[in-house]
Write a protein that holds these residues in place. Structure first.
Motif, short mmCIF file in Angstrom:
data_model
loop_
_atom_site.label_atom_id
_atom_site.label_comp_id
_atom_site.label_asym_id
_atom_site.label_seq_id
_atom_site.Cartn_x
_atom_site.Cartn_y
_atom_site.Cartn_z
N ARG A 60 37.45 34.86 19.79
CA ARG A 60 36.35 33.93 20.10
C ARG A 60 35.82 34.18 21.51
N ALA A 61 36.74 34.34 22.47
CA ALA A 61 36.33 34.60 23.85
C ALA A 61 35.63 35.94 23.96
N TYR A 62 36.19 36.95 23.35
CA TYR A 62 35.62 38.30 23.39
C TYR A 62 34.20 38.31 22.82
N ASP A 63 34.02 37.68 21.67
CA ASP A 63 32.70 37.65 21.04
C ASP A 63 31.66 36.98 21.93
N ARG A 64 32.06 35.88 22.59
CA ARG A 64 31.12 35.21 23.49
C ARG A 64 30.78 36.09 24.69
N MET A 65 31.74 36.85 25.16
CA MET A 65 31.49 37.70 26.32
C MET A 65 30.54 38.85 26.00
N THR A 66 30.41 39.21 24.73
CA THR A 66 29.48 40.28 24.37
C THR A 66 28.03 39.81 24.40
N THR A 84 48.60 29.53 30.03
CA THR A 84 49.38 30.66 30.52
C THR A 84 50.20 31.27 29.40
N GLY A 85 50.15 32.59 29.30
CA GLY A 85 50.84 33.29 28.23
C GLY A 85 49.97 33.55 27.02
N GLY A 86 48.71 33.10 27.08
CA GLY A 86 47.81 33.24 25.94
C GLY A 86 47.06 34.56 25.87
N GLY A 87 47.34 35.47 26.79
CA GLY A 87 46.75 36.80 26.71
C GLY A 87 45.35 36.91 27.28
N LYS A 88 45.12 36.26 28.43
CA LYS A 88 43.80 36.36 29.06
C LYS A 88 43.51 37.79 29.51
N THR A 89 44.54 38.47 30.03
CA THR A 89 44.34 39.84 30.48
C THR A 89 43.91 40.74 29.33
N PHE A 90 44.47 40.51 28.17
CA PHE A 90 44.12 41.32 27.00
C PHE A 90 42.64 41.16 26.64
N ILE A 91 42.10 39.96 26.85
CA ILE A 91 40.67 39.72 26.60
C ILE A 91 39.84 40.54 27.58
N MET A 92 40.22 40.49 28.86
CA MET A 92 39.51 41.28 29.87
C MET A 92 39.51 42.76 29.50
N ILE A 93 40.68 43.26 29.16
CA ILE A 93 40.81 44.69 28.88
C ILE A 93 39.98 45.08 27.67
N ALA A 94 40.00 44.24 26.63
CA ALA A 94 39.20 44.54 25.43
C ALA A 94 37.72 44.59 25.76
N ASP A 95 37.26 43.64 26.57
CA ASP A 95 35.86 43.62 26.96
C ASP A 95 35.51 44.82 27.83
N CYS A 96 36.40 45.15 28.77
CA CYS A 96 36.19 46.30 29.64
C CYS A 96 36.14 47.59 28.83
N LYS A 97 37.04 47.71 27.87
CA LYS A 97 37.08 48.91 27.04
C LYS A 97 35.79 49.08 26.24
N ARG A 98 35.25 47.95 25.79
CA ARG A 98 33.97 48.00 25.07
C ARG A 98 32.87 48.54 25.99
N LEU A 99 32.86 48.07 27.23
CA LEU A 99 31.81 48.48 28.17
C LEU A 99 31.88 49.97 28.50
N ILE A 136 27.68 46.79 41.05
CA ILE A 136 28.71 46.22 40.19
C ILE A 136 28.08 45.73 38.89
N ASN A 137 28.65 46.16 37.77
CA ASN A 137 28.14 45.72 36.48
C ASN A 137 28.75 44.40 36.01
N ARG A 138 30.04 44.22 36.29
CA ARG A 138 30.71 43.02 35.79
C ARG A 138 31.96 42.75 36.62
N ILE A 139 32.28 41.46 36.81
CA ILE A 139 33.48 41.06 37.54
C ILE A 139 34.31 40.13 36.67
N TYR A 140 35.63 40.39 36.63
CA TYR A 140 36.57 39.49 35.99
C TYR A 140 37.37 38.78 37.09
#
Length: 402
Positions: free
Chosen positions: A11-17, A28-43, A130-134
């Motif tokens: 849900r977070a990833y889709d909104r970020m697109t 905490t522990g919900g995988g916020k870093t994984f969301i960042m990485i997935a979005d970054c990898k897409r970019l 800079i294109n994007r900041i997390y």
């Protein structure tokens, strides 16, 4: 990578697109870093495109280095720079002109820049495009000393996303700090995802925290605090029945921590009971079993030992490990001080992460997600000693957070 996201991450990833800014609020522990990485990898894999420059901001150098390792493990063919005063094997600087030169000499590459809230102004002063900041642990962005740079990012129209488990909200529009609160949508954007902890527990993402009160009648004073805390810790550790526990100890102050280690027998007692000892503070640095080491070595050892079921250790800190640091395998958190609400929530988050083997078994279907009674690690254990009003305040606040 986006194919492996959990529902709340998706849900977070889709909104970020589709958005240019916003907040992702996940326990905490919900995988916020994984969301960042997935979005970054897409970019950095979308074609056709121009090379991307993405900045990752953390509250502490240790976390910036950890985030760098996690991004690097998932994303190839990027140039990496660090802008802070800490140690790293990557290009590193605290000078804006050197960062400008680094960027200009790598025009054909995607670039990742890891920095801290303290050093963000150096990145902005470099005038790198800079294109994007997390922003990780984004509640730090509301701090008086940091907010002007956050406001500067918003004024420049840089795409920006703020990740936290504990957002700081301004309670009054008339308060002098109201502008800094995360309900300022002009700066932080709207909330794109807000995940409830129960969803994460039911899905097998995090564990229930279990509060264990430790009662003692020892009288604690300013003069003997280090001795009483040392004796209490021995009794707490003796009461633990888990095999090879991995225990995070939050000390009341750096001074008390240092006196515990240097003026009591706690270290010899721990060695006698087969514990490895780690401690880290901003004042004294990082130490493993009596040997001073660099922070990068400390973090790598912490990660390796956390994943090793045969390792048994205690790690002491004052506050440096509270926010964001992922320590695999921690079984217990011992609170020897009354933490601020946000720091307490972050500390709880250190021990409610799922055991990796349980994660693997859920993925393979061996155990159902959410059936934590079948897990190897069934809950995160938070121990608080009950010494008079001091201990009761900790317990009351802890229970309200849990």
């Amino acid at each position: 990578m986006s194919d492996f996201l959990r529902p709340h991450q998706r849900r977070a990833y889709d909104r970020m697109t589709t958005e240019k800014s916003g907040q992702i609020i996940v326990p905490t522990g919900g995988g916020k870093t994984f969301i960042m990485i997935a979005d970054c990898k897409r970019l950095v894999t979308t074609t056709p495109r121009s090379p991307q420059t993405i900045v990752v901001v953390a509250p502490r150098i240790l976390l910036a280095n950890q985030l760098s390792n996690e991004f690097e493990s998932e994303i190839d063919n990027v140039k990496i720079a660090h802008v802070h005063s800490g140690e790293t094997h990557h290009f590193s600087t605290t000078k804006s002109n050197e960062l400008t030169h680094w960027s200009c000499t790598n025009p054909q590459y995607d670039k990742l820049i890891f920095t801290t809230y303290h050093s963000l102004h150096r990145v902005l002063d470099s005038m790198v495009n800079i294109n994007r900041i997390y922003f990780d642990e984004a509640h730090n962005a509301t701090g008086k000393s940091f907010f002007q740079q956050i406001k500067r990012v918003a004024a420049c129209g840089i795409e920006r996303f703020f990740f936290t488990a504990t957002p700081r909200i301004a309670r009054s529009k008339n308060n002098v700090s109201a502008e800094r609160g995360m309900n300022n949508a002009q700066v932080y954007g709207n909330v794109l995802e807000q995940t409830d902890a129960k969803e994460l527990i039911d899905s097998g993402t995090i564990l229930y925290p279990k509060v264990i009160p430790f009662e003692t009648d020892r009288e604690r004073t300013r003069q003997n605090a280090h001795e009483v805390d040392s004796d209490n810790l021995k009794d707490i550790l003796t009461s633990i029945t888990d095999n090879n526990p991995k225990v995070l100890v939050s000390a009341p102050t750096t001074r008390i921590l240092w006196n515990m280690l240097g003026q009591t027998d706690i270290q010899s007692w721990l060695f006698e009971h087969d514990y490895n000892i780690m401690h880290i503070t901003s004042k004294h640095g990082a130490i493993i079993n009596g040997k001073k080491v660099g922070r990068e070595e400390f973090f790598n050892t912490l990660t390796d030992w956390g994943k090793d079921d045969n390792k048994k250790f205690v790690i002491f800190h004052y506050s440096i490990l509270s926010e964001g640091i992922n320590v695999p395998g921690l079984t217990h958190s011992v609170m020897l001080r009354n933490l601020p609400t946000i720091e307490m929530a972050q500390t709880i988050g250190r021990v409610i992460r799922i055991h990796q083997q349980d994660v693997d078994d859920m993925k393979s279907g061996k155990i159902p997600a959410g059936q934590y009674n079948l897990y190897r690690k069934q809950h995160g254990q938070i121990v608080v000693h009950m010494t008079g009003k001091y201990g009761k305040r900790i317990a009351d606040r802890l229970q309200s957070i849990v």
